[in-house]
Design a protein around this motif. Structure first.
Motif, PDB file in Angstrom:
ATOM      1  N   VAL A 279     -10.383  11.793  11.484  1.00 53.15           N
ATOM      2  CA  VAL A 279      -9.371  11.803  10.421  1.00 53.15           C
ATOM      3  C   VAL A 279      -8.491  13.046  10.535  1.00 53.15           C
ATOM      4  O   VAL A 279      -8.994  14.170  10.617  1.00 53.15           O
ATOM      5  CB  VAL A 279     -10.041  11.752   9.032  1.00 53.15           C
ATOM      6  N   GLU A 280      -7.170  12.826  10.521  1.00 50.33           N
ATOM      7  CA  GLU A 280      -6.210  13.932  10.468  1.00 50.33           C
ATOM      8  C   GLU A 280      -5.827  14.213   9.020  1.00 50.33           C
ATOM      9  O   GLU A 280      -5.734  15.357   8.599  1.00 50.33           O
ATOM     10  CB  GLU A 280      -4.956  13.587  11.292  1.00 50.33           C
ATOM     11  N   LYS A 281      -5.618  13.140   8.253  1.00 49.56           N
ATOM     12  CA  LYS A 281      -5.381  13.271   6.813  1.00 49.56           C
ATOM     13  C   LYS A 281      -5.603  11.925   6.151  1.00 49.56           C
ATOM     14  O   LYS A 281      -5.565  10.870   6.807  1.00 49.56           O
ATOM     15  CB  LYS A 281      -3.973  13.779   6.524  1.00 49.56           C
ATOM     16  N   GLY A 292     -13.760  10.338  -0.727  1.00 44.91           N
ATOM     17  CA  GLY A 292     -13.995  11.754  -0.446  1.00 44.91           C
ATOM     18  C   GLY A 292     -13.889  12.157   1.004  1.00 44.91           C
ATOM     19  O   GLY A 292     -14.307  13.262   1.375  1.00 44.91           O
ATOM     20  N   MET A 293     -13.333  11.315   1.843  1.00 48.82           N
ATOM     21  CA  MET A 293     -13.192  11.668   3.260  1.00 48.82           C
ATOM     22  C   MET A 293     -12.125  12.759   3.406  1.00 48.82           C
ATOM     23  O   MET A 293     -11.151  12.818   2.651  1.00 48.82           O
ATOM     24  CB  MET A 293     -12.830  10.439   4.093  1.00 48.82           C
ATOM     25  N   GLN A 294     -12.305  13.622   4.410  1.00 52.62           N
ATOM     26  CA  GLN A 294     -11.436  14.786   4.596  1.00 52.62           C
ATOM     27  C   GLN A 294     -10.972  14.900   6.045  1.00 52.62           C
ATOM     28  O   GLN A 294     -11.497  14.220   6.943  1.00 52.62           O
ATOM     29  CB  GLN A 294     -12.187  16.067   4.206  1.00 52.62           C
ATOM     30  N   PHE A 329     -20.147   9.281   8.867  1.00 58.94           N
ATOM     31  CA  PHE A 329     -19.266  10.182   9.614  1.00 58.94           C
ATOM     32  C   PHE A 329     -19.898  11.564   9.707  1.00 58.94           C
ATOM     33  O   PHE A 329     -20.851  11.900   8.979  1.00 58.94           O
ATOM     34  CB  PHE A 329     -17.890  10.252   8.937  1.00 58.94           C
ATOM     35  N   VAL A 330     -19.377  12.347  10.621  1.00 59.36           N
ATOM     36  CA  VAL A 330     -19.873  13.718  10.845  1.00 59.36           C
ATOM     37  C   VAL A 330     -18.805  14.689  10.368  1.00 59.36           C
ATOM     38  O   VAL A 330     -17.638  14.573  10.720  1.00 59.36           O
ATOM     39  CB  VAL A 330     -20.190  13.960  12.332  1.00 59.36           C
ATOM     40  N   ARG A 331     -19.238  15.660   9.550  1.00 61.43           N
ATOM     41  CA  ARG A 331     -18.333  16.696   9.043  1.00 61.43           C
ATOM     42  C   ARG A 331     -18.991  18.055   9.237  1.00 61.43           C
ATOM     43  O   ARG A 331     -20.048  18.324   8.677  1.00 61.43           O
ATOM     44  CB  ARG A 331     -18.018  16.472   7.568  1.00 61.43           C
TER      45      ARG A 331
END
Length: 494
Positions: A279-281, A292-294, A329-331
């Motif tokens: 994700v870029e934005k 809540g994805m970033q 996903f990985v953050r």
């Protein structure tokens, strides 16, 4: 609609440039050899023209949205005003006397060329006096040949006039390629830098490839670029492929009909680099934003299925339209999960990290004097590759892929990009040059073939033969045009 207009504008501009330069090639050689050119038109102009202009007595005259100038011939009438017929029952035509024309009639000023723009953007033409072309001006050919006519010139001069358009198109392609390399250089992803491997079409997977393979060699020769690998496999027909798979080198043999299978499958791309879904934005108010994805989140699972590549995730999301699906996903090294609703268009509302942001590409810059030989080499390679691909047209699978203006227009991107525009224009210039030199009557190549026959044998084909050959050629071209554009329409509604 906006996408269609952008593609259509690029197509019309590109073809306009190429057609104008092609006809200018004929015009230039005609004038060099003091041959009269009656008309020079961009676009065809049945009945009316958007613009007509001609230099008369040293001054330019312009006419907008005007009817075309009538022919210099009219039906011959007898003493009672009836149309005279010949022995076959056809109307007898007679030439209009110059004395019967008014001083401001353009037909009275035959030494200067009439320039114009038609309303049908499908090509253009350069009408050379004394030549049997698509205008089929047979009445003029019945008169004695004049020294300023095409038919009066030596065969070698007529040959240059005929190949002038093809020559200019090929030189144009080389010049454009050189310009592209000078201004933008070359940038590509070395296959070894595609760290996540390649994503292959369904047909490719069935024939031995696996998603994630990194190509190393074709026929035991190392390959660096994906375009080089595609050319060797699909165009040259190379069959031995060596890949890096799960950390080990693996070699397998493709079947001899692999290219035909790819063509029949209608796959848009044989292979593409696997790109992680990062994700870029997020789009404000989207499902991803609400979940809540970033920025920087890297998706590794969708709907319980492990996957990380954009290609796989896009397919999975498309199959879950309107559904709530779990996503992992990985953050920052942490494994997280959430659930969100996939839109009816198969999207979750994120902009992704760019291709360049995921890979290390290789860039080559060229100076002015370096770009010229490099551009020439690229043009020659493009022509060679195109000629090799023509063999597939004569297969059942290839014939179905022949396309018209719709197919050509689809080559252009959805957004206006000058680098892509000029690259496609150069490619189309190569195609236009090659197709026009094919020995088909009505094309430059057909005229060239008859001229070469005349130069070798010393015997010139009769005007009647050339007329019939021209009609056959026009019929073949119209048949091909209808078939190609018919294929486009069929695919549109399929």
């Amino acid at each position: 609609m906006e996408t269609f207009l952008i593609k259509a504008a690029q197509l019309i501009l590109s073809l306009s440039i190429l057609v104008f330069l092609h006809e200018l090639g004929h015009f230039a050689f005609a004038r060099i050899f003091k041959t009269r050119v009656d008309k020079f038109y961009l676009f065809f102009n049945p009945y009316i023209s958007l613009l007509r202009c001609k230099k008369i007595n040293g001054k330019w005259q312009f006419k907008f949205f005007a009817r075309n100038v009538p022919d210099m011939y009219r039906k011959k009438l007898d003493a009672f005003g009836n149309v005279v017929k010949d022995e076959k029952g056809k109307d007898v035509m007679e030439e209009i006397s110059m004395a019967d024309l008014s001083q401001d009639d353009w037909r009275k000023h035959t030494d200067d060329t009439e320039w114009g723009i038609g309303w049908l953007p499908l090509g253009g033409y350069c009408k050379i006096a004394g030549m049997i072309d698509e205008s089929m001006d047979t009445e003029a050919m019945k008169k004695p040949a004049q020294p300023w006519e095409f038919r009066s010139k030596p065969a070698w001069q007529r040959l240059f006039i005929m190949v002038g358009g093809v020559l200019v198109n090929f030189i144009t392609a080389l010049a454009i390629y050189s310009m592209i390399l000078l201004v933008w250089g070359e940038e590509y992803l070395p296959l070894q830098n595609a760290k996540f491997g390649m994503q292959f079409s369904e047909v490719a997977v069935k024939n031995g490839f696996r998603n994630g393979d990194i190509l190393l060699a074709i026929n035991n020769k190392p390959v660096e670029e994906s375009s080089e690998a595609i050319k060797k496999i699909l165009v040259d027909g190379s069959q031995s492929v060596t890949v890096l798979r799960d950390g080990k080198k693996t070699t397998f043999i493709l079947p001899s009909n692999f290219t035909r299978q790819i063509i029949a499958s209608n796959s848009k791309q044989f292979m593409t680099p696997r790109v992680p879904f990062v994700v870029e934005k997020t789009v404000n108010g989207s499902a991803a934003a609400k979940a809540g994805m970033q920025k920087g989140d890297s998706v590794v699972s969708v709907n319980g299925k492990a996957m990380f590549a954009i290609q796989d995730i896009s397919v999975q999301l498309d199959s879950c339209k309107g559904k709530t699906v779990p996503i992992e996903f990985v953050r920052s090294g942490k494994h997280l999960s959430t659930s969100l609703v996939v839109s009816e268009s198969g999207k979750i509302g994120v902009a992704l990290k760019t291709f360049a942001g995921n890979f290390v590409t290789k860039r080559i810059s060229y100076g002015f004097f370096e770009s010229i030989p490099a551009g020439i080499n690229k043009g020659v390679e493009t022509l060679t590759s195109y000629v090799k691909q023509l063999k597939f047209i004569f297969t059942k699978e290839g014939a179905k892929q022949i396309g018209g203006f719709g197919t050509i227009g689809s080559l252009f991107p959805d957004v206006w990009d000058w680098q892509n525009f000029w690259a496609l224009t150069a490619f189309l210039s190569i195609i236009l040059a090659f197709m026009n030199i094919l020995p088909i009557p009505a094309l430059d190549g057909g005229h060239t073939l008859f001229l070469l026959y005349e130069m070798v044998t010393g015997r010139k084909p009769s005007d009647k033969f050339l007329e019939y050959a021209q009609m056959v050629g026009i019929f073949l071209l119209f048949a091909l045009l209808i078939y190609a554009n018919g294929n486009d329409i069929f695919r549109l509604f399929k």
